[in-house]
Design an enzyme around this catalytic site. Structure first.
Site, PDB file in Angstrom:
ATOM      1  N   THR A  44       7.400  31.257 -16.652  1.00 32.37           N
ATOM      2  CA  THR A  44       8.026  30.718 -15.442  1.00 32.37           C
ATOM      3  C   THR A  44       7.050  29.842 -14.669  1.00 32.37           C
ATOM      4  O   THR A  44       7.414  28.777 -14.154  1.00 32.37           O
ATOM      5  CB  THR A  44       8.518  31.867 -14.546  1.00 32.37           C
ATOM      6  OG1 THR A  44       9.477  32.641 -15.260  1.00 32.37           O
ATOM      7  CG2 THR A  44       9.149  31.329 -13.265  1.00 32.37           C
ATOM      8  N   HIS A  47       6.857  26.515 -16.270  1.00 33.49           N
ATOM      9  CA  HIS A  47       8.001  25.672 -15.887  1.00 33.49           C
ATOM     10  C   HIS A  47       7.736  25.010 -14.536  1.00 33.49           C
ATOM     11  O   HIS A  47       8.019  23.816 -14.343  1.00 33.49           O
ATOM     12  CB  HIS A  47       9.273  26.514 -15.795  1.00 33.49           C
ATOM     13  CG  HIS A  47       9.840  26.911 -17.120  1.00 33.49           C
ATOM     14  ND1 HIS A  47      10.331  26.006 -18.030  1.00 33.49           N
ATOM     15  CD2 HIS A  47       9.999  28.136 -17.687  1.00 33.49           C
ATOM     16  CE1 HIS A  47      10.764  26.647 -19.107  1.00 33.49           C
ATOM     17  NE2 HIS A  47      10.569  27.937 -18.927  1.00 33.49           N
TER      18      HIS A  47
END
Length: 346
Positions: A44, A47
């Site tokens: 995450t 990202h």
């Protein structure tokens, strides 16, 4: 506590981040201030660092990101009773409301009002982080901080693999990123008869072997479904844990699954995925599970037990450590896929 601290700040709506000096966070009556000893980079976080469509729609720079860590409590709010100064802790990263139907029925991990540390709030890529005391998990002081820092993602692996029985069963792990690698170790520790690991990255397939995979498959060079069928006398695997998020891999996962098998999906495809519901789900009578986060706090107990007993040795897949100032090296390794888990030291 007053003063400034080092922190990795997602400073703009674009690729990258900056090391900045920011204020040490102040705590309220229900919060705790933690001195971060080790923090690990999650997919995450990558990202957010790379600034893809998901992060552009979800996060609001500037803010401190990061959510996986181990640290020491240095200050507590006046209403805090579950931890004390000096305790070694990590954190459940889902801040839940405690009031929605899911929270009230023992399913807080799918709280409708969840906020995620380091995504919706300031995170732990810093020397200090402030968190609600109810989110803290006490660590065994004998567990290395680098190991303790990966409990949160390991919880994802445990939740996915142990969402059903795997003892004596054939298990396919599709996608050997850090969570997939931990899932390999969890499946092996839980007594799976076969653990078949799939990826396109030879570096990570080698790590999967070290984590206990009985077979590794480069899906670019071998037929994933054919391998699964050959290893299971044509029956198909009994459990598929989908960690890749790739539409082709997801389709292959459904097709390699035996009749009556279980498909547990942790991955987050960036676009809708076409599935043959008639032939791959209904007629096969399979169970399909969406997996999010960790059960609060059942999964944390399982993780702690597996680490303390050393039935799962995550040290094998913690491949790099850097000081916080060299965070860019860690993120680039993650983007290139040339690492297992990357730990940063504030």
């Amino acid at each position: 506590m007053e003063g400034k601290m080092k922190a990795i700040v997602k400073h703009h709506r674009g690729k990258g981040a900056e090391l900045q000096m920011v204020d040490i966070p102040k705590i309220n009556d229900h919060e705790v201030l933690i001195n971060v000893k080790a923090t690990s980079i999650c997919g995450t976080d990558v990202h957010i660092y790379a600034w893809d469509d998901w992060s552009a729609s979800r996060v609001n720079p500037p803010y401190v990101f990061g959510h996986e860590f181990a640290g020491e409590v240095v200050e507590i709010g006046k209403n805090v009773t579950n931890v004390k100064v000096g305790d070694q802790v990590s954190a459940e990263t889902h801040i839940v409301c405690g009031e929605c139907p899911q929270c009230l029925t023992g399913n807080a991990h799918i709280c409708r009002n969840t906020k995620i540390i380091g995504v919706d709030t300031n995170g732990c890529f810093a020397e200090y982080v402030a968190l609600p005391s109810q989110n803290l998990w006490k660590n065994d002081p004998e567990v290395a901080t680098s190991v303790a820092s990966v409990q949160e993602p390991m919880g994802n692996a445990v939740h996915t693999v142990l969402a059903g029985d795997v003892t004596g069963k054939s298990v396919a792990i599709i996608g050997c990123g850090p969570i997939g690698l931990m899932a390999v170790g969890v499946a092996k520790a839980a007594g799976a008869s076969q653990v078949i690991a799939y990826d396109l990255n030879e570096y990570r397939l080698e790590l999967a072997k070290e984590m206990g995979a009985t077979t590794v498959v480069n899906s670019r060079e071998q037929g994933p479904i054919e391998v699964a069928m050959n290893l299971t006398d044509g029956n198909g695997v009994e459990v598929v844990c989908e960690m890749s998020g790739h539409p082709i891999a997801i389709d292959q996962g459904f097709k390699m699954l035996t009749n009556g098998g279980r498909m547990s999906i942790l991955s987050l495809p960036v676009k809708p995925v076409e599935v043959d519901i008639t032939n791959d789900i209904v007629f096969k009578g399979i169970t399909v599970q969406g997996i999010t986060g960790r059960k609060m706090y059942e999964t944390w107990r399982q993780v702690s037990g597996l680490l303390k007993s050393e039935q799962v040795d995550v040290k094998k897949m913690i491949t790099h450590e850097f000081p916080l100032e060299e965070f860019e090296k860690g993120f680039e390794l993650m983007l290139e896929g040339k690492c297992g888990k990357v730990v940063l030291r504030p």
